[in-house]
Enzyme design. Sequence first.
Site, PDB file in Angstrom:
ATOM      1  N   GLY A  61       2.045  46.943  -2.173  1.00 44.49           N
ATOM      2  CA  GLY A  61       1.199  46.580  -3.309  1.00 44.49           C
ATOM      3  C   GLY A  61       1.864  45.403  -3.988  1.00 44.49           C
ATOM      4  N   THR A  62       1.540  44.213  -3.487  1.00 43.46           N
ATOM      5  CA  THR A  62       2.318  43.052  -3.937  1.00 43.46           C
ATOM      6  C   THR A  62       1.982  42.620  -5.359  1.00 43.46           C
ATOM      7  OG1 THR A  62       0.743  41.716  -2.724  1.00 43.46           O
ATOM      8  CG2 THR A  62       2.871  42.127  -1.667  1.00 43.46           C
ATOM      9  N   GLY A  70      -7.151   7.966  -4.064  1.00 36.64           N
ATOM     10  CA  GLY A  70      -7.178   7.350  -5.375  1.00 36.64           C
ATOM     11  C   GLY A  70      -6.028   7.720  -6.284  1.00 36.64           C
ATOM     12  N   ARG A  88       0.830  -1.209   0.000  1.00 38.63           N
ATOM     13  CA  ARG A  88       0.000   0.000   0.000  1.00 38.63           C
ATOM     14  C   ARG A  88       0.859   1.251   0.000  1.00 38.63           C
ATOM     15  NH1 ARG A  88      -3.654  -0.634   5.238  1.00 38.63           N
ATOM     16  NH2 ARG A  88      -5.049   0.702   4.027  1.00 38.63           N
ATOM     17  N   MET A 134      -2.794   6.995  -5.822  1.00 35.69           N
ATOM     18  CA  MET A 134      -1.720   6.018  -5.872  1.00 35.69           C
ATOM     19  C   MET A 134      -2.360   4.632  -5.798  1.00 35.69           C
ATOM     20  SD  MET A 134       1.206   8.049  -5.086  1.00 35.69           S
ATOM     21  CE  MET A 134       2.110   7.086  -3.952  1.00 35.69           C
ATOM     22  N   ARG A 173      -6.212  55.701  -1.939  1.00 36.14           N
ATOM     23  CA  ARG A 173      -5.092  55.868  -2.858  1.00 36.14           C
ATOM     24  C   ARG A 173      -5.435  56.928  -3.897  1.00 36.14           C
ATOM     25  NH1 ARG A 173      -3.481  50.822  -6.518  1.00 36.14           N
ATOM     26  NH2 ARG A 173      -5.412  51.411  -7.567  1.00 36.14           N
ATOM     27  N   ARG A 198      -7.662   8.130   9.497  1.00 32.23           N
ATOM     28  CA  ARG A 198      -7.036   9.434   9.228  1.00 32.23           C
ATOM     29  C   ARG A 198      -8.098  10.508   9.456  1.00 32.23           C
ATOM     30  NH1 ARG A 198      -6.876   8.328   2.781  1.00 32.23           N
ATOM     31  NH2 ARG A 198      -9.107   8.156   2.511  1.00 32.23           N
ATOM     32  N   ARG A 223      -9.600  52.366  -4.099  1.00 34.07           N
ATOM     33  CA  ARG A 223      -9.055  52.797  -5.398  1.00 34.07           C
ATOM     34  C   ARG A 223      -9.959  53.864  -5.970  1.00 34.07           C
ATOM     35  NH1 ARG A 223      -9.450  47.264  -5.326  1.00 34.07           N
ATOM     36  NH2 ARG A 223      -7.581  46.019  -5.686  1.00 34.07           N
TER      37      ARG A 223
HETATM   38  P1  ADP Z   1      -6.010   3.917  -0.617  1.00 34.24           P
HETATM   39  O1  ADP Z   1      -4.920   4.755  -0.134  1.00 34.24           O
HETATM   40  O2  ADP Z   1      -6.315   4.077  -2.060  1.00 34.24           O
HETATM   41  O3  ADP Z   1      -7.220   3.953   0.252  1.00 34.24           O
HETATM   42  P2  ADP Z   1      -5.276   1.470   0.697  1.00 34.24           P
HETATM   43  O4  ADP Z   1      -3.848   1.134   0.814  1.00 34.24           O
HETATM   44  O5  ADP Z   1      -5.934   2.018   1.889  1.00 34.24           O
HETATM   45  O6  ADP Z   1      -5.463   2.408  -0.551  1.00 34.24           O
HETATM   46  O7  ADP Z   1      -5.998   0.171   0.256  1.00 34.24           O
HETATM   47  C1  ADP Z   1      -7.306   0.189  -0.229  1.00 34.24           C
HETATM   48  C2  ADP Z   1      -8.106  -0.907   0.403  1.00 34.24           C
HETATM   49  O8  ADP Z   1      -7.509  -2.154   0.223  1.00 34.24           O
HETATM   50  C3  ADP Z   1      -8.272  -0.795   1.898  1.00 34.24           C
HETATM   51  O9  ADP Z   1      -9.282   0.068   2.244  1.00 34.24           O
HETATM   52  C4  ADP Z   1      -8.641  -2.213   2.262  1.00 34.24           C
HETATM   53  O10 ADP Z   1     -10.004  -2.427   2.029  1.00 34.24           O
HETATM   54  C5  ADP Z   1      -7.832  -2.999   1.292  1.00 34.24           C
HETATM   55  N1  ADP Z   1      -6.645  -3.487   1.956  1.00 34.24           N
HETATM   56  C6  ADP Z   1      -5.437  -2.920   2.035  1.00 34.24           C
HETATM   57  N2  ADP Z   1      -4.599  -3.663   2.767  1.00 34.24           N
HETATM   58  C7  ADP Z   1      -5.311  -4.722   3.177  1.00 34.24           C
HETATM   59  C8  ADP Z   1      -5.022  -5.857   3.992  1.00 34.24           C
HETATM   60  N3  ADP Z   1      -3.831  -6.036   4.531  1.00 34.24           N
HETATM   61  N4  ADP Z   1      -5.984  -6.744   4.192  1.00 34.24           N
HETATM   62  C9  ADP Z   1      -7.198  -6.563   3.654  1.00 34.24           C
HETATM   63  N5  ADP Z   1      -7.544  -5.540   2.895  1.00 34.24           N
HETATM   64  C10 ADP Z   1      -6.610  -4.621   2.657  1.00 34.24           C
HETATM   65 MG    MG Z   2      -7.252   3.573   2.097  1.00 38.19          MG
HETATM   66 MG    MG Z   3      -6.003   3.185  -3.937  1.00 42.16          MG
END
Ligand code: ADP
Ligand code: MG
Ligand code: MG
Length: 931
Positions: free
Chosen positions: A820-821, A134, A125, A136, A664, A369, A608
């Site tokens: 006056g940037t 989405g 991951r 990466m 001004r 997060r 102005r």
């Molecule tokens: P993104 O950053 O796109 O959310 P993640 O790395 O969180 O990507 O992975 C997307 C999804 O893949 C996670 O929400 C989870 O559902 C699944 N996933 C990732 N790692 C695992 C894992 N070790 N076991 C089961 N599911 C996983």
């Molecule tokens: Mg995720």
């Molecule tokens: Mg992803």
Amino acid sequence: MAKKKLAKQPALKSRSNPTALKPKAQSQKPGKFVYFFGNGKADGDRTMKDTLGGKGSGLAEMTNAGLPVPPGFTVSTDVCTIYYQEHGKIPSTIDREIEENLKKLEKAAGADLGSIDNPLLVSVRSGAKFSMPGMMDTILNLGLNDRAVEGLKSRTQNGRFAFDSYRRFIQMFGNVVLEIPKEAFEHEFEAIKKARNVKLDTELDEAALRDVVSRYKEVVQKRAGRAFPQQPAEQLKMARDAVFRSWMNPRAQEYRRIYDIPDHIGTAVNVQMMVFGNTGDRSGTGVGFTRNPATGKKEFYGEFLINAQGEDVVAGIRTPQPIGELEQVMPKTFRQLRDITTRLEKHYRDVQDFEFTIQDERLFMLQTRSGKRTGYAAVVIATDLVSEKLITPKEAVLLVDPESLSQLLAPGFDQAEWKKIPVATKGLPASPGAASGQVVFSADHAVDWTQKGKQVVLVRRETVPDDIHGMFVSQGILTATGGMTSHAAVVGRQMGKPSIVGAGQLDIDEHARQFRVAGQTVKEGDYVSFDGLTGEVKIARVASKPSEILQVIQGSMTRKESDIYQRFEKLLSWADQFRRMGIRANADLGDQAETAYAFGARGIGLCRTEHMFFGEGRIPIVQRMILADNEADRRKALDELLPLQRSDFYNVFKAMHGTPVTIRTIDPPLHEFLPKREELMVDIAKLEIQGKDKKQLEEKKQLLQRVEQLHEFNPMLGHRGVRLGITYPEITEMQTRAIIEAACQLAKEKIKVVPEIMIPLVGHVKELRDQKAVVDRVAAETMKAHGVKIQYLVGTMIEVPRGAVTADQIAQEAQFFSFGTNDLTQLTFGFSRDDVGKFLRIYQDKKILDKDPFSSIDVDGVGAIVAIGVQRGRQTRKDLKIGVCGEHGGDPASIHFFEKTGMDYVSASPYRIPVARLAAAQAALSVKVGD
Ligand code: ADP
Ligand code: MG
Ligand code: MG
């Protein structure tokens, strides 16, 4: 938003090479590059986002808190930097560190990577410091091969599950690592579903999935020119490197550019033991939020899918169920999830966005997060968290992105108009706000049309990360599939774009560029409107109306009636307690000043005066003044302007309730008040042909002659600013008289006024001395005539580099400075503000400039000149009042910089005042004067 500028330029598809990354880590440097988490203990924690990325630090923190997290390890962001520095190679020392951690993981998991009877499967991951939804790619089920899949089957007695996992792995690996388009796999998958006459992936049995796997392997062989790699160790290295490469893919770069995320920070790679949501009906996967991210409401929010894995929920393959329904399906697991996520919210003291998987009723947390949220939700959540005593007002001030407040001011529909039109369909209300515009079906069209001045609504079956440039310019985003956490929903909320997703009745034909709904066909270019708060879509153009906050400001709604206004005001009043800098407005007329005052501006930083010249019926007088070839005639015209200016100033002063008002003196080149040369020539030609109106012909000819006299090759560097006042002191005289007379009048009405008269474009102290003498003389005369004494200041704009460099001299005359940037940026770079659009985007693409320096201050260059100006000015005059009145005064990043310089205030346009108040508070709380 600084990013607005982007709308004018199409997004480029590919960019500069990845080695342009800033050096950060050294490959030789000994150190720790891999961080383990598992068995209730982690090497890292929540403070280590820079090293572990957001995902890695969250996994570590959750592990330490004893939450059920599958074990794994994080390869740090430094390794990403090294990967690019070493042109795609990872030093063997780091490889060894990874191997050691893999051994630990195998022990914790009780399974081995590459084993046939008991294979360890992992996910690979990505995860940068800032979440990039989405952008990466993630690979699941790594470790499977032709033999291990049989081992997995016999160990679990679940052949369907084993082959479902394998086909997912081949597709993800094929796509992400081998760069085979997803469609190549999807095509095969659809064909098999069709042949078996099933609709859902879950309806395919083991035999069918075996078939899928063998077809996928053929796809790999054909497209990649090699067999699918069978060695798990090789799979792992290839996947790790692909994650590093994905950091520089075009959509990731585009995302970072929009959100000002630096390229050099890199991504971490998380390798984690797999848990399986696809083992059957007692398993599943889902995502959620601890509060509603669209409205901020305190409610458990999210979606899940039974018998599914990974991103199935967000990909819109099947329609997910609302998370509340999990309570019926698996009550115990549901309660556990609620309990854990509530704890997480308390622990992080912010709304959490979480991902989980249930394997045979056992819950695993996979991510947590801070949840992205709309501007509306941001304000609701911050004020609620304070009421719940989870955070302090100071923390609330730091929690809300200042740009959120500008989202809150965005318009909605006029409900009366809106109600007249029938609802064509309803979708999921993913991001609030009113959107109305012409339908387009592709991101590229959205950009093209917007460049042509059209307002568009982007309609897609579902959006993909590649659509980001089109989403950015659209009024709103409307999709047919996907849930509240789909890509369109997440990105729409973050951008503050009204968005509706999962409007399943839309029958979209993207090729024919049309959709059908409720018996109507809507073609590209037709109008649609929708309300992102209710999810209603209508086939019509509907006028929008001001936001609730604006209605309160303008008095058409009371504060009591508006919950959001009260919260908005509460948050800003907290912000006011923490900020050091004052907030003023750039406003030219009384009504603007009133709005600015209502938004909390306490002073005008820039009024102005020339904007007043364009008022009703004034242009002919101004033209007469300009056309005069002698002083007497000019004075006559100025005498006519005097009462008009006086009443303008009167109104502005009055609106500001005794706070300082900086006015001004005239600034633009005079030809701006005259007709265009070409237009005049056409008029003259016409009049000559008609041969009737001799008098008008003569006037026009005279005008043309004067226009030609005034013509300049480079008006921005020409006869403007203080140069006008020096050549025509009578203009400065008239303006001073108007200002002081208005002030005297108000003083007689017992209304306090603090005029600050500001001379523009000064580069030499003698320019200011000349004008100051005029101002002081006329002010003295005027006050004497009225028998009133007014406290006023005379100061200057610092907008010519020479002015900043000689600020110590200029401060001998100036009682205040206002940077006056806009001009200062123009003159420091030598970029014409009006022409920079032709090359700025290319500069950004080539990474010569990160940001548009006209939206966000160039700290190193223009900023250094500002700092010199402040320092030298105060060297001469310790109490010199200093502010900034360029566009940058409303830009949060620039405001941070101004805080450091020790300026007294920033001045922003009326609608940016709330943003500036909050940003100034955040700046004061996070940086120090002199930093
Ligand atoms: P993104 O950053 O796109 O959310 P993640 O790395 O969180 O990507 O992975 C997307 C999804 O893949 C996670 O929400 C989870 O559902 C699944 N996933 C990732 N790692 C695992 C894992 N070790 N076991 C089961 N599911 C996983
Ligand atoms: Mg995720
Ligand atoms: Mg992803």
